[in-house]
Design an enzyme around this catalytic site. Structure first.
Site, PDB file in Angstrom:
ATOM      1  N   LYS A 148     -32.399 -35.586 -54.970  1.00 55.05           N
ATOM      2  CA  LYS A 148     -31.787 -35.110 -53.570  1.00 55.05           C
ATOM      3  C   LYS A 148     -31.330 -36.198 -52.405  1.00 55.05           C
ATOM      4  O   LYS A 148     -31.673 -37.183 -52.577  1.00 55.05           O
ATOM      5  CB  LYS A 148     -32.966 -34.131 -52.747  1.00 55.05           C
ATOM      6  CG  LYS A 148     -34.127 -35.933 -52.099  1.00 55.05           C
ATOM      7  CD  LYS A 148     -35.405 -34.910 -51.050  1.00 55.05           C
ATOM      8  CE  LYS A 148     -35.915 -35.745 -50.249  1.00 55.05           C
ATOM      9  NZ  LYS A 148     -37.036 -34.474 -50.012  1.00 55.05           N
ATOM     10  N   ASP A 177     -35.541 -32.155 -58.479  1.00 56.76           N
ATOM     11  CA  ASP A 177     -36.677 -31.891 -56.963  1.00 56.76           C
ATOM     12  C   ASP A 177     -38.186 -32.481 -57.646  1.00 56.76           C
ATOM     13  O   ASP A 177     -39.254 -31.586 -58.510  1.00 56.76           O
ATOM     14  CB  ASP A 177     -36.687 -30.827 -56.804  1.00 56.76           C
ATOM     15  CG  ASP A 177     -37.304 -30.333 -55.561  1.00 56.76           C
ATOM     16  OD1 ASP A 177     -38.550 -30.624 -55.505  1.00 56.76           O
ATOM     17  OD2 ASP A 177     -37.596 -29.345 -54.506  1.00 56.76           O
ATOM     18  N   HIS A 178     -38.843 -33.144 -57.582  1.00 50.26           N
ATOM     19  CA  HIS A 178     -39.437 -33.757 -57.856  1.00 50.26           C
ATOM     20  C   HIS A 178     -41.128 -32.898 -57.436  1.00 50.26           C
ATOM     21  O   HIS A 178     -41.514 -32.912 -58.908  1.00 50.26           O
ATOM     22  CB  HIS A 178     -40.170 -35.134 -57.828  1.00 50.26           C
ATOM     23  CG  HIS A 178     -40.894 -35.626 -56.101  1.00 50.26           C
ATOM     24  ND1 HIS A 178     -39.703 -35.485 -55.228  1.00 50.26           N
ATOM     25  CD2 HIS A 178     -41.773 -35.493 -55.693  1.00 50.26           C
ATOM     26  CE1 HIS A 178     -40.388 -35.958 -53.826  1.00 50.26           C
ATOM     27  NE2 HIS A 178     -42.131 -35.570 -54.146  1.00 50.26           N
ATOM     28  N   LYS A 182     -43.874 -31.141 -60.816  1.00 52.94           N
ATOM     29  CA  LYS A 182     -46.023 -31.435 -60.820  1.00 52.94           C
ATOM     30  C   LYS A 182     -46.798 -30.586 -61.832  1.00 52.94           C
ATOM     31  O   LYS A 182     -46.510 -29.672 -62.241  1.00 52.94           O
ATOM     32  CB  LYS A 182     -46.300 -31.207 -59.281  1.00 52.94           C
ATOM     33  CG  LYS A 182     -46.075 -32.742 -58.224  1.00 52.94           C
ATOM     34  CD  LYS A 182     -46.789 -32.581 -56.841  1.00 52.94           C
ATOM     35  CE  LYS A 182     -46.317 -33.625 -55.690  1.00 52.94           C
ATOM     36  NZ  LYS A 182     -46.677 -34.587 -56.195  1.00 52.94           N
ATOM     37  N   GLU A 216     -47.892 -34.570 -44.637  1.00 48.43           N
ATOM     38  CA  GLU A 216     -47.028 -35.923 -44.769  1.00 48.43           C
ATOM     39  C   GLU A 216     -48.205 -37.048 -43.463  1.00 48.43           C
ATOM     40  O   GLU A 216     -48.351 -36.284 -42.925  1.00 48.43           O
ATOM     41  CB  GLU A 216     -45.807 -36.593 -44.596  1.00 48.43           C
ATOM     42  CG  GLU A 216     -45.277 -35.782 -46.251  1.00 48.43           C
ATOM     43  CD  GLU A 216     -44.116 -36.148 -46.134  1.00 48.43           C
ATOM     44  OE1 GLU A 216     -44.134 -36.946 -46.965  1.00 48.43           O
ATOM     45  OE2 GLU A 216     -43.460 -35.796 -45.604  1.00 48.43           O
ATOM     46  N   HIS A 240     -38.254 -28.770 -51.494  1.00 47.32           N
ATOM     47  CA  HIS A 240     -39.412 -28.534 -51.626  1.00 47.32           C
ATOM     48  C   HIS A 240     -40.040 -27.566 -51.814  1.00 47.32           C
ATOM     49  O   HIS A 240     -40.905 -26.448 -52.337  1.00 47.32           O
ATOM     50  CB  HIS A 240     -40.002 -29.645 -51.824  1.00 47.32           C
ATOM     51  CG  HIS A 240     -39.511 -30.868 -52.082  1.00 47.32           C
ATOM     52  ND1 HIS A 240     -38.394 -31.319 -52.810  1.00 47.32           N
ATOM     53  CD2 HIS A 240     -39.084 -32.150 -50.887  1.00 47.32           C
ATOM     54  CE1 HIS A 240     -38.678 -31.882 -52.846  1.00 47.32           C
ATOM     55  NE2 HIS A 240     -38.601 -33.253 -51.570  1.00 47.32           N
TER      56      HIS A 240
HETATM   57  P1  NAD Z   1     -31.350 -47.976 -52.614  1.00 43.57           P
HETATM   58  O1  NAD Z   1     -30.088 -48.112 -51.088  1.00 43.57           O
HETATM   59  O2  NAD Z   1     -33.025 -48.585 -52.296  1.00 43.57           O
HETATM   60  O3  NAD Z   1     -30.487 -48.464 -53.700  1.00 43.57           O
HETATM   61  C1  NAD Z   1     -29.262 -48.098 -53.752  1.00 43.57           C
HETATM   62  C2  NAD Z   1     -29.010 -48.841 -55.729  1.00 43.57           C
HETATM   63  O4  NAD Z   1     -27.422 -47.903 -55.180  1.00 43.57           O
HETATM   64  C3  NAD Z   1     -28.951 -50.427 -54.718  1.00 43.57           C
HETATM   65  O5  NAD Z   1     -29.817 -50.438 -57.185  1.00 43.57           O
HETATM   66  C4  NAD Z   1     -27.332 -50.453 -54.978  1.00 43.57           C
HETATM   67  O6  NAD Z   1     -27.324 -51.412 -56.071  1.00 43.57           O
HETATM   68  C5  NAD Z   1     -26.312 -49.030 -56.065  1.00 43.57           C
HETATM   69  N1  NAD Z   1     -24.951 -49.081 -54.925  1.00 43.57           N
HETATM   70  C6  NAD Z   1     -24.685 -48.790 -54.084  1.00 43.57           C
HETATM   71  N2  NAD Z   1     -23.469 -48.858 -53.608  1.00 43.57           N
HETATM   72  C7  NAD Z   1     -23.030 -48.862 -55.069  1.00 43.57           C
HETATM   73  C8  NAD Z   1     -22.053 -49.142 -55.802  1.00 43.57           C
HETATM   74  N3  NAD Z   1     -20.544 -49.197 -55.056  1.00 43.57           N
HETATM   75  N4  NAD Z   1     -21.582 -49.221 -57.556  1.00 43.57           N
HETATM   76  C9  NAD Z   1     -22.353 -49.361 -58.064  1.00 43.57           C
HETATM   77  N5  NAD Z   1     -23.338 -49.038 -57.113  1.00 43.57           N
HETATM   78  C10 NAD Z   1     -24.203 -49.221 -56.117  1.00 43.57           C
HETATM   79  O7  NAD Z   1     -31.359 -46.368 -52.561  1.00 43.57           O
HETATM   80  P2  NAD Z   1     -32.741 -45.382 -52.527  1.00 43.57           P
HETATM   81  O8  NAD Z   1     -34.073 -45.357 -52.392  1.00 43.57           O
HETATM   82  O9  NAD Z   1     -33.137 -46.107 -54.245  1.00 43.57           O
HETATM   83  O10 NAD Z   1     -31.834 -44.149 -53.544  1.00 43.57           O
HETATM   84  C11 NAD Z   1     -31.034 -43.671 -54.593  1.00 43.57           C
HETATM   85  C12 NAD Z   1     -30.659 -41.926 -53.828  1.00 43.57           C
HETATM   86  O11 NAD Z   1     -32.235 -41.701 -54.360  1.00 43.57           O
HETATM   87  C13 NAD Z   1     -30.484 -41.536 -52.577  1.00 43.57           C
HETATM   88  O12 NAD Z   1     -29.281 -40.618 -52.276  1.00 43.57           O
HETATM   89  C14 NAD Z   1     -31.651 -41.387 -52.123  1.00 43.57           C
HETATM   90  O13 NAD Z   1     -31.556 -39.873 -51.500  1.00 43.57           O
HETATM   91  C15 NAD Z   1     -32.104 -40.684 -52.970  1.00 43.57           C
HETATM   92  N6  NAD Z   1     -34.019 -40.428 -53.015  1.00 43.57           N
HETATM   93  C16 NAD Z   1     -34.551 -41.724 -52.965  1.00 43.57           C
HETATM   94  C17 NAD Z   1     -35.924 -41.776 -52.861  1.00 43.57           C
HETATM   95  C18 NAD Z   1     -36.536 -42.829 -52.681  1.00 43.57           C
HETATM   96  O14 NAD Z   1     -37.572 -42.649 -52.681  1.00 43.57           O
HETATM   97  N7  NAD Z   1     -36.249 -43.554 -51.830  1.00 43.57           N
HETATM   98  C19 NAD Z   1     -36.138 -40.550 -52.813  1.00 43.57           C
HETATM   99  C20 NAD Z   1     -35.408 -39.440 -53.037  1.00 43.57           C
HETATM  100  C21 NAD Z   1     -34.524 -38.974 -53.106  1.00 43.57           C
END
Ligand code: NAD
Length: 483
Positions: A148, A177-178, A182, A216, A240
């Site tokens: 998401k 969708d985590h 659960k 939350e 969710h």
């Molecule tokens: P983040 O910004 O911490 O990490 C992004 C990652 O993508 C890094 O490893 C970066 O090197 C890589 N990246 C970015 N641009 C790139 C490119 N051009 N080529 C190759 N690699 C590239 O983001 P995140 O928090 O880990 O989130 C990742 C995805 O998961 C997002 O779509 C976010 O919305 C979704 N998401 C995150 C969470 C969370 O808890 N962090 C929860 C639900 C969904």
């Protein structure tokens, strides 16, 4: 109790965004736990692919540190961590350029399950999907996992679906969708469809209303700019809460099989009535002493984005006509809790005297904390003094009922990743489901935008705005406590 775990075959799992927050906090610790449970076949490999300039050893160290930070101490074991990181390698890659793709092509094997986890922003999905094909890495056997947010409205969700469909068949796409991973959510299906007790009563004739709460305690601090473009409706309700509503309300599928389950969920979404604004309460948390309010976290003093939403949803079908579903979610609330509560109707006639009290059964399905279920039943209060009725819980906290085996219950990410490897899409959203959910959500958001109304204020650490309480009071009902 003999536990039966469906084995997984050997795999190559590529995590695009393998150095990101999600990979470090959830995906890699989850894989470590499955490894330590003996569920990762010996010659399986995990390949991190991201922008950072790391080598294999640097990546292994990063992942070992992430495990130490995010896996509970009593689950950490040096030898197991060393064994796990041996399965890791790393490729610096550019999703939008040529860098790294030939190296990845050399690494990924064709004779094992290949899974590609797109743990990057949705703006890169198309680039990744296209390059996986043009560099000859993906095959018909590949699976991709996407996170998401899956779109921010119907139009963007459709275009994301279209981009992925250019390179992959729907049967290869796993939209996570985590909440669906659960244990309790799956138990909801077991309770409904593996017991004769509940399903005959699971309808408007016997159920007065349903409450779904995802509360939350956290604020949007640190991700205010992102959240401000989203709000509770897009961030929580469209995905969710909608999924929880679907699993509660759907008809019994003919089999516990991916498309049978997803067809039934889709029918629920399509039967949702449009929601008038009078049935919605939007809130924004204010400041509290030294704690900043939503406006300060969002850095937009005029923000009309909601950090809380409560709504009354009606489902127009035979099973549910007349039984509302009340949904509620928010940030910076009193407690962190997620639950589905089924309020049954009172008995049609009481044979007891009026002062014996009137009671109704309540089934609570707790997703967090303490995953479990609790059914309140009415019995006679023990002792002399005539017939007085009391409600007592039939408690089924899994940790108590199942003993040590409950402690090994995989968390949502662990289960879902293993389902990807097994090729089981039951707990993943299908493209048409996501689009139907946006089609229902869009007009609600458009109306708010047209009215440009500010959300009502609520006190941080509370149960949300007063108006949310009124939403149920006016129907003669009451929210369960946020505790
Ligand atoms: P983040 O910004 O911490 O990490 C992004 C990652 O993508 C890094 O490893 C970066 O090197 C890589 N990246 C970015 N641009 C790139 C490119 N051009 N080529 C190759 N690699 C590239 O983001 P995140 O928090 O880990 O989130 C990742 C995805 O998961 C997002 O779509 C976010 O919305 C979704 N998401 C995150 C969470 C969370 O808890 N962090 C929860 C639900 C969904």
């Amino acid at each position: 109790m003999v536990s039966r775990v469906i084995p997984v075959s050997s795999f190559d799992l590529v995590i695009f965004g393998g150095t990101g927050d999600l990979a470090r906090r959830k995906i890699l610790p989850g894989l470590y736990r499955r490894f330590s449970a003996g569920q990762m076949p010996e010659n399986s490999r995990i390949i991190g692919a991201a922008r950072g300039d790391l080598d294999d050893d640097g990546y292994r160290k990063m992942v070992a540190d992430a495990i130490k930070e995010f896996v509970p101490k009593d689950r950490q074991d040096k030898a197991t961590i060393d064994g796990f990181i041996d399965h890791l390698s790393y490729v610096p890659i550019d999703a939008r350029g040529d860098r790294g793709w030939k190296d990845l092509a050399k690494l990924v094997r064709k004779d094992v399950v290949q899974a590609f986890y797109f743990s990057v922003g949705p703006g890169l999905f198309g680039d990744l999907a296209e390059r996986l094909h043009s560099f000859g890495i993906a095959s018909e056997m590949s699976r991709i996992v996407v996170e998401k947010p899956f779109g921010r409205d119907l139009a963007s969700a459709k275009s994301l679906n279209a981009v992925l469909a250019e390179s992959f068949d729907e049967s290869q796409i796993y939209r996570i969708d985590h909440y669906l991973g659960k244990e309790t959510v799956q138990n909801l299906m077991a309770v409904r469809f593996a017991n004769v007790l509940f399903e005959p009563l699971w309808n408007a004739q016997y159920i007065d209303h349903v409450q779904i709460t995802v509360a939350e305690t956290v604020s949007v601090e640190g991700r205010g700019a992102y959240y401000d473009k989203s709000g509770a409706m897009r961030d929580m309700v469209q995905n969710h809460l909608m999924q929880l509503l679907c699993l509660t309300a759907m008809e019994p599928p003919s089999m516990f099989e991916p498309d049978a389950v997803r067809d039934e969920k889709l029918k629920v979404i399509r039967a949702l009535d449009p929601v008038p604004t009078t049935n919605i309460v939007r809130g924004q948390y204010g400041p509290d002493g030294d704690d900043l309010g939503y406006i300060d976290h969002s850095e937009n003093p005029d923000s009309t984005t909601e950090s809380f939403i409560a709504m009354k949803v009606d489902i127009s079908n035979w099973r549910w006509k007349g039984t509302p579903f009340y949904l509620r979610t928010g940030k910076r609330l009193k407690a962190r809790m997620s639950e589905i509560v089924i309020h049954f109707k009172e008995t049609p006639h009481s044979i007891f005297e009026e002062d014996a009290g009137s009671h109704a059964n309540v089934l609570t399905i707790r997703l967090q904390p303490d995953e479990g279920m609790d059914l309140r039943v009415t019995i006679k209060e023990p002792g002399p003094g005539g017939m007085r009725l009391v409600d007592v819980p039939l408690d089924m906290t899994f940790a108590d009922a199942l003993g040590p085996s409950a402690e090994d219950v995989p968390d949502a990410y662990e289960r879902l990743i293993m389902d990807v490897i097994r090729g089981n899409q039951t707990l993943f959203m299908r493209g048409d489901e996501v689009e139907a959910a946006w089609a229902w959500t869009d007009p609600i958001i458009e109306e708010w935008q047209a009215r440009n109304e500010r959300p009502v204020n609520y006190e941080p650490g509370s149960s949300g705005p007063e108006d949310a309480l009124m939403l149920l009071h006016r129907d003669g009902r009451k929210w369960g406590e946020v505790r």
